[in-house]
Enzyme design. Sequence first.
Site, short mmCIF file in Angstrom:
data_model
loop_
_atom_site.label_atom_id
_atom_site.label_comp_id
_atom_site.label_asym_id
_atom_site.label_seq_id
_atom_site.Cartn_x
_atom_site.Cartn_y
_atom_site.Cartn_z
N ASP A 167 21.14 -17.77 -22.24
CA ASP A 167 21.97 -18.95 -22.51
C ASP A 167 21.28 -19.80 -23.58
OD1 ASP A 167 24.17 -20.54 -22.26
OD2 ASP A 167 23.51 -21.57 -20.46
N LYS B 19 15.23 -31.96 -11.12
CA LYS B 19 16.45 -31.18 -11.32
C LYS B 19 16.93 -30.66 -9.97
CE LYS B 19 18.48 -27.32 -13.86
NZ LYS B 19 18.27 -26.27 -14.88
#
Length: 456
Positions: free
Chosen positions: A271, A164
């Site tokens: 989130d 990532k």
Amino acid sequence: MKLDPTHLRYLTPEDWRVLTAVEIGSKNHEVIPTPLIIQIANLRSGSGAHKSISTLAKANLIARVQHAKYDGYRLTYGGLDYLALHTHLQRKTLHSTGPCIGTGKESDIHIVLAPPSSPSTTSSSLPPNKNKPSSSNSLQTTPPHQQTPQKQLHQNKQEELILKIHRLGRISFRTIKTNRDYLRHRSSATWLYMSRLSALKEHTFMTALHDIGLPVPRPVAWNRHTVVMSLIRGTPLYQVRQLEGEQARELYAELMDMIVRLASVGLIHGDFNEFNIMIEERKEREVEPSSNALSSRPPNDGEDGDAAPEGQDGSQTDRMNDNEDPENTENTITLHPILIDFPQMLSISHPNAPAYFDRDVKCVRRYFSRRYHFISDDPGPFFADVEKQMRKKKGGRRLDIEVEASGFSKKMAKELEKYMEDLGVEGDGEGDSGHQTGSDSDDSDEGSGGRSSRGR
């Protein structure tokens, strides 16, 4: 900015020294003067430094700033990508990069391969052969040309991982300095440095959550603005089109329990929605009772002295195999959620913690109601109930203190530590300075994780 490792193998040691010099100079300069780059690189030949600068600029690893007051260069995302990949390769975290499987507002997701397992490493774990004399060179392996294809494939098998790459500063994140607390009390910082803070924060939180057993990807390594983690072979929740009534109920309960578990250790995801939840399918075998049950078989107590029939020695293993008839075995598929994406996590002591907690709960409720037509009878969980449970525990583990999450300063940690000492509770009230996201440590201090998901 796309990851393009084409020029990675062609860079010379001098090129790497110049690129590292540009990175060091970018800590105090947005545009690094060319004489400063040459000074930091400390190459014997000044012409060699200019040649490396030209090579790096052609590969778009550094960029010359137009209309600047002085001649200088800045580090690009491509240059930072190369520095991170170079470090991962040196530490043998990665072996090769694969395709990009996801692009978000603040990150890119790539599949990468771990280094192949060494045959000598596999053989060294076997017990020594007592019939052969022991010596330093006695370890023998079959030559590759004499190995079977299956054995070669097993030895050369490489684990698929996820790389990532944090890329803060895209179109929808121009206001990130006010929306997310990466900078703490810093007045200015470049997007490259903020991406590094974001990656460090995600790796720190992921490691802490993985250590306590929460379903998150396994952290492997961190360097600069990149995080390497295990590959989750699952499906994002937003791609799951249909769920049965019982499946929806169980998955909903598990997700709500995950929100409460996070809050019980002092953290709020911030989130928690269908885009940051991976669903992994697992098969579980269910054995139905058959007519050949253990109680239905005549006992073989050996009173008549006759031996057991051939192939039936009366052992427990054979009886278990008889009961586990393939015709009476059913495979049940269960759904297991795995949480991903952690840069926005915050402490329950944050001023807006109740609002973020309620938003996470409402996101899940709204999605299940709209997509799967499932509405829970329980309106909870509520932030006030979680606070009451934490007060009752008095000394439970607080990950927000351990990783110094947003909104929980050192002063708060000391106050909590004093409060716990007054109660006579030995808690985790000490803030770990090694986990501060605002530290300006050298790249040599960046850990590789030491533990061997963003999923797709």
